[in-house]
Motif scaffolding. Sequence first.
Motif, PDB file in Angstrom:
ATOM      1  N   ASN B  62       0.841  -1.201   0.000  1.00  0.00           N
ATOM      2  CA  ASN B  62       0.000   0.000   0.000  1.00  0.00           C
ATOM      3  C   ASN B  62       0.872   1.245   0.000  1.00  0.00           C
ATOM      4  N   GLY B  63       0.457   2.199  -0.800  1.00  0.00           N
ATOM      5  CA  GLY B  63       1.198   3.456  -0.829  1.00  0.00           C
ATOM      6  C   GLY B  63       2.475   3.389  -1.630  1.00  0.00           C
ATOM      7  N   ALA B  64       2.653   2.307  -2.406  1.00  0.00           N
ATOM      8  CA  ALA B  64       3.882   2.174  -3.184  1.00  0.00           C
ATOM      9  C   ALA B  64       3.910   3.176  -4.327  1.00  0.00           C
ATOM     10  N   GLY B  65       2.747   3.643  -4.725  1.00  0.00           N
ATOM     11  CA  GLY B  65       2.702   4.614  -5.818  1.00  0.00           C
ATOM     12  C   GLY B  65       2.102   4.051  -7.094  1.00  0.00           C
ATOM     13  N   LYS B  66       1.430   2.915  -6.997  1.00  0.00           N
ATOM     14  CA  LYS B  66       0.877   2.285  -8.200  1.00  0.00           C
ATOM     15  C   LYS B  66      -0.214   3.148  -8.823  1.00  0.00           C
ATOM     16  N   THR B  67      -1.144   3.581  -7.965  1.00  0.00           N
ATOM     17  CA  THR B  67      -2.227   4.417  -8.480  1.00  0.00           C
ATOM     18  C   THR B  67      -1.678   5.746  -8.996  1.00  0.00           C
ATOM     19  N   THR B  68      -0.717   6.277  -8.270  1.00  0.00           N
ATOM     20  CA  THR B  68      -0.129   7.547  -8.699  1.00  0.00           C
ATOM     21  C   THR B  68       0.511   7.401 -10.073  1.00  0.00           C
ATOM     22  N   GLN B 110      -9.381   2.511  -9.124  1.00  0.00           N
ATOM     23  CA  GLN B 110      -9.283   1.594  -7.986  1.00  0.00           C
ATOM     24  C   GLN B 110     -10.651   1.422  -7.321  1.00  0.00           C
ATOM     25  N   HIS B 226      -3.452  -6.650  -5.690  1.00  0.00           N
ATOM     26  CA  HIS B 226      -2.894  -7.145  -4.432  1.00  0.00           C
ATOM     27  C   HIS B 226      -3.130  -8.652  -4.300  1.00  0.00           C
TER      28      HIS B 226
ATOM     29  N   ARG C 550      -5.236  15.063  -0.986  1.00  0.00           N
ATOM     30  CA  ARG C 550      -5.991  14.037  -1.681  1.00  0.00           C
ATOM     31  C   ARG C 550      -7.448  14.420  -1.795  1.00  0.00           C
TER      32      ARG C 550
HETATM   33  N1  LIG Z   1      -3.405  13.676  -4.161  1.00  0.00           N
HETATM   34  C1  LIG Z   1      -2.590  13.250  -3.205  1.00  0.00           C
HETATM   35  N2  LIG Z   1      -2.245  14.055  -2.187  1.00  0.00           N
HETATM   36  C2  LIG Z   1      -1.421  13.662  -1.200  1.00  0.00           C
HETATM   37  N3  LIG Z   1      -0.866  12.454  -1.159  1.00  0.00           N
HETATM   38  C3  LIG Z   1      -1.159  11.572  -2.147  1.00  0.00           C
HETATM   39  C4  LIG Z   1      -2.025  11.914  -3.206  1.00  0.00           C
HETATM   40  N4  LIG Z   1      -2.135  10.863  -4.029  1.00  0.00           N
HETATM   41  C5  LIG Z   1      -1.364   9.900  -3.481  1.00  0.00           C
HETATM   42  N5  LIG Z   1      -0.781  10.312  -2.366  1.00  0.00           N
HETATM   43  C6  LIG Z   1       0.141   9.554  -1.529  1.00  0.00           C
HETATM   44  O1  LIG Z   1       1.081   8.958  -2.376  1.00  0.00           O
HETATM   45  C7  LIG Z   1       1.379   7.646  -1.938  1.00  0.00           C
HETATM   46  C8  LIG Z   1       1.173   6.675  -3.058  1.00  0.00           C
HETATM   47  O2  LIG Z   1      -0.207   6.550  -3.266  1.00  0.00           O
HETATM   48  P1  LIG Z   1      -0.842   5.535  -4.287  1.00  0.00           P
HETATM   49  O3  LIG Z   1      -2.308   5.712  -4.245  1.00  0.00           O
HETATM   50  O4  LIG Z   1      -0.173   5.719  -5.599  1.00  0.00           O
HETATM   51  O5  LIG Z   1      -0.448   4.137  -3.675  1.00  0.00           O
HETATM   52  P2  LIG Z   1      -0.880   2.705  -4.178  1.00  0.00           P
HETATM   53  O6  LIG Z   1       0.355   2.038  -4.502  1.00  0.00           O
HETATM   54  O7  LIG Z   1      -1.907   2.828  -5.223  1.00  0.00           O
HETATM   55  O8  LIG Z   1      -1.516   2.115  -2.855  1.00  0.00           O
HETATM   56  P3  LIG Z   1      -2.778   1.113  -2.687  1.00  0.00           P
HETATM   57  O9  LIG Z   1      -2.268  -0.232  -2.914  1.00  0.00           O
HETATM   58  O10 LIG Z   1      -3.192   1.322  -1.271  1.00  0.00           O
HETATM   59  O11 LIG Z   1      -3.789   1.548  -3.652  1.00  0.00           O
HETATM   60  C9  LIG Z   1       0.491   7.368  -0.745  1.00  0.00           C
HETATM   61  O12 LIG Z   1       1.265   7.524   0.437  1.00  0.00           O
HETATM   62  C10 LIG Z   1      -0.565   8.429  -0.816  1.00  0.00           C
HETATM   63  O13 LIG Z   1      -0.946   8.816   0.467  1.00  0.00           O
END
Ligand SMILES: Nc1ncnc2c1ncn2[C@@H]1O[C@H](COP(=O)(O)OP(=O)(O)OP(=O)(O)O)[C@@H](O)[C@H]1O
Lengths: 371, 268, 553
Positions: B62-68, B110, B226, C550
């Motif tokens: 979680n939070g690895a940055g995949k969605t980002t 997601q 996941h 976010r």
């Molecule tokens: N708009 C935003 N503002 C602030 N922080 C953000 C924003 N978008 C993402 N983050 C932070 O960036 C990091 C990566 O988020 P991301 O959603 O890419 O993770 P993920 O790999 O998709 O996680 P998950 O498996 O939980 O979906 C997280 O710590 C999140 O809190």
Amino acid sequence: MSNARTPFIVRFFSATGRTGWIAIALFALLTIVAVPVCHLMFQEGDALFISTFYVTLIGKIMCYAIVAVAMDLIWGYAGVLSLAQGLFFALGGYAFGMYLMRSIGLDGVYKSHLPDFMVFLDWKAYPWFWAFTDSFVYSIFLAIAAPGLLAFVFGFFVFRSRVKGVYFAIISQAMLYAFLLLFFMNNTGFGGNNGFTDFKRILGYDITSPEMRATLFALSSATLLFALLFGRYVVTSKYGRILTAIRDAEMRVMFLGYNPLWYKLFIWTVAAIICGIAGALYVPQVGIINPSEMATANSIEIAIWAAIGGRGTLVGPAIGAFVVNLSKSWFTVAFPEYWLYFLGLLFVLVTLLLPQGLVGLYQQLRARSTR
Amino acid sequence: MNDVTDTSKIKAEASASAPASNKNDVILEIANISVSFDGFKALNDLSMKFMRNELRCIIGPNGAGKTTMMDCITGKTTPDEGTCTFNNTVDLSKLSEAEIALVGIGRKFQKPTIFESHTVFENLELAMKTDKTVFFSLFAVVDDVMRDRISETLKTVNLSAHADQLAGRLSHGQKQWLEIGMLLMQDPQLLLLDEPVAGMTDDETERTGELFNSLKGKHSLVVVEHDMDFVAQLKSMVTVLDQGSMLCEGEMAAVQSDPRVIEVYLGR
Amino acid sequence: MLCKLQFRFFSPTKILRTAILLPWLAAIFSMPVNAELIEGFPLDPELVHQLNGDGNKAKTNAIKQLTLLATPEAVQVLTALAEDRLMIAGDSGEILIRMEGEKAFDATSGKEVSPVPEDMDQVYPNNRVRVVLNTSMSILKLFDPNQEIRLEAAKQIEDTGGADEMFLPIMDRVLAKESDSEIKEIITLVKAMIGVKSTDPAVRLSAVKDLGESDNPDIKLKLTEMTDPANEADSSVRAAAEESLASLEQKILIGETVTRVFTGLSLGSILLLAALGLAITYGVMGIINMAHGELLMIGAFATFVVHDFFRDNFAEYFDWYIVAAVPMAFISAAVVGVIMERTVIRWLYGRALETLLTTWGISLILIQTVRVMFGTFNQEIANPAWLSGSVEVMSNVNLPWNRLIIIGFAVAVLVLVWLLLNRTRLGLFVRAVTQNRTMAGCVGVPTARIDTVAFALGAAIAGLGGVALSQVSNVGPEMGQGYIVDCFMTVVLGGVGQLAGTVWASMGIGIVTKLVEGGLGAVFAKVIVLAIIILVIQKRPQGLFALKGRTAD
Ligand SMILES: Nc1ncnc2c1ncn2[C@@H]1O[C@H](COP(=O)(O)OP(=O)(O)OP(=O)(O)O)[C@@H](O)[C@H]1O
Ligand SMILES: [Mg+2]
């Protein structure tokens, strides 16, 4: 298995169901034929006579209903609550009012070619934006173009930066307020505080004659019907579905390849134009246009018409406009000091207890009784 | 699935600009992108390549940055640094979200995002690959070819029985499927799927895996998940992200036994 | 400016010098005027008799001569003339000074005349004479030991412009002994204004140069005249006038800008007071409270009620009604807030547009209620005496006390709110509830109660804003409607949920409004500010100070 498109006209007619068309026909018959005829053919005292007071009142409310329909298009369907519809309405009114002012001719108090308020300010010529307003056709065009253009420019910038919801409402109110201040000034060239009034004629005909009144009444009704039908077509088209989709999940729409900017801008501009037309019809009927039409209260009231009738139903807001304005004219005569209490309570109770509006209530009741 | 674009008369917007024949070319290249949110580095100098018609899985805590990362590709977030290049030529950072979708990138969120007050059928209709301008939409009609295509997709995502139901009434898993269906209607070259099987039953998950496997070879897919069993079922290359950077890449089995991966998943 | 002020008050050498030079004059002014005459007579009989001479010319000349003497005796005579106590004896024709207790003194010799002659006529100065006499009296007051009286007199001389060339010598004397730089400045100016009328180009030149030292906008006209060859023959004087004009204009500009920035700041503080409550209800709780303006109005009316109560019952403490009004306004607005929250808003959390409509409805009800209770018209509210008056910073910059105090009040309220939100348990709860209602509820925060308290707090702060508004604007049922757009603009511009943003935004809006207003007028200023805000929202849709979070979409 034909690939051919369904003809536009067929789609247009199928947009409204059979009962809908019957209702439309009845309403048209009543307002475009019956009321004008009763007003013109009968005299005071006849059972079928419809007095000037009622013709003007209903005509005026029909203009409001047009505005309510426009409000529903942007609020009910696109989810954009605008608190500036009164501005577009007033702009349309002012545009046509310019023509009405010029056709007063030399009959003003100062017997000048210029409107009295310009004489009063010691102006010698019309300002540039009054150019061509002596033309009836041009002023109608202006009543469409001015609100349309303003809405387009404002909407372009605001929608482009993805301002929505409450932010949009507040910013639109700020724009309204800015224009209110501008129009209140004497030297803006719109008569300041007093606006335009004392109109004499349209296209050479006496503006207070029963015939003119009946004509304006019928025109308002036709415009209202047109706005309803047009709205109906738009919201049942694919465009309409995308609009509600934007309201519900704008991101998804964008990632499907639609640019919400143009979708919102289109309906926003169209709604402004509809309001402008309504304003142009309104001014000759009430005989005055002044900046109070741009008061913030007026524009918010439009939202309550839509909410009372039922958002996202088109007819609902029109009905809402009738309900609120008829009660207003009754209250302000019978219990003037209670009108604001009533209106205030209406705002509170409708949002709390009647989120679907009167039309929604009716639908619920019917659904319950058929079950 | 038959390719409707050939038969329909509908003009497709900016579509495939690269030759589809070359099986080894790169469809999307991410080069050195970094994103930070108020100082927090969500992506840190990330570079990646996706091949045409390849299925790629991305995993990571979680939070690895995949969605980002997906946000950067689809234009939802503008990277502070770095570029995303589509089909070797298109610089995605210059395009808006809608334009990116029109070039041929589809995305599933997601959190399932569908039009809740429209019917399932309408959801698919709106997703369909057509002219997306206002003017066209005002006069658009659903003809028989489209209708066929929609019912086919309905069948694919197992929602035929719900065609006229409001999408808001669907179960979570069905919503996921509807969104996948919408993606299929869009007919993109590249599909980005963010946790597509979250909330699905095992049975549904398996069907989804089959669907993705069948799409392999016709579309490029990037799947973030996941659910390791599901990832294993897809039998594809797996990329592991951690703290905004790529940790390692390889076959599922190899990745799962990589000590660094075990560390990030279990270590902390 | 501030340095100058301090210097003026704390220069010990100057105070010392004044003390040594002027003991004798101080003596006259400190004695009761109309009891006994003091020594020092006789005066020139001819001069004294001229006071009753033929024609204004003779009379004014005598007055001026006596003024120039500036001796205690001369002052006595002139004062008597001004106070209608200078008499002429019917039989002897002597000029007498009448004193309290039916005494009379000879104006020339200073000796008591007794018995007091039966038949006396007043030496009556007509209006023309009186103008000169007033100037003379003012000039004499320049020797008063009290700095305030001297300053007052100097200003009077400047304003009436009655002084002419005859008085120049005495003004030089004033300048030589005066310690107060402000008085000196004024007198120099008066001298210069006299000097520019002189026939001697050298005198004019030095006068024009002196005028350049001033920052008084009234002189601009005179200097502009002097740059015109039609009015001024001497080219070097014209050149000097140009120079002086330029320096004067610069000083005026600086003064005007300072004034504008200050009024901007004060407008900003009013906006801040008005918008601070909204920053809580909207910014923190997400409620579009269109009745916010009415809460301001309720605060103002609470002030009005306290005002009337004090006037009727505690007239002697009237000036302090405002202090009592602060808690009254706070409480009344809070009560209205609690009622609003409990009855209506509670059902609408998370539905911002709905709150907009319902609170608008509530605002109508509140307006009508106040109309029914107090009438439709604006109410009269008198400012307390200690709020009137102003501090002069430069000759063309006056900072009114009420505005200064409003700025201070705004700062105080701001600090309180900040402390409340960031340093108390209540603030912690409020922030927790607004960020995640369910979660906060789960960990035991009484969410419903917190909502009520938070909303009431926002309302109460609006009430405080109302107290401030009552001092600077009309108090009437519709007063709130004018503020609602401004308040929302402030909060939106600053960024939702950002107290600091609200502060910057209100000050920015205030200052920009006032700066633009100078050139373009109030309406355009407002329109331009609205346009700027809309443009800013373009670039930063979440406001200037919003975090990139976010929750941002
Ligand atoms: N708009 C935003 N503002 C602030 N922080 C953000 C924003 N978008 C993402 N983050 C932070 O960036 C990091 C990566 O988020 P991301 O959603 O890419 O993770 P993920 O790999 O998709 O996680 P998950 O498996 O939980 O979906 C997280 O710590 C999140 O809190
Ligand atoms: Mg994610």
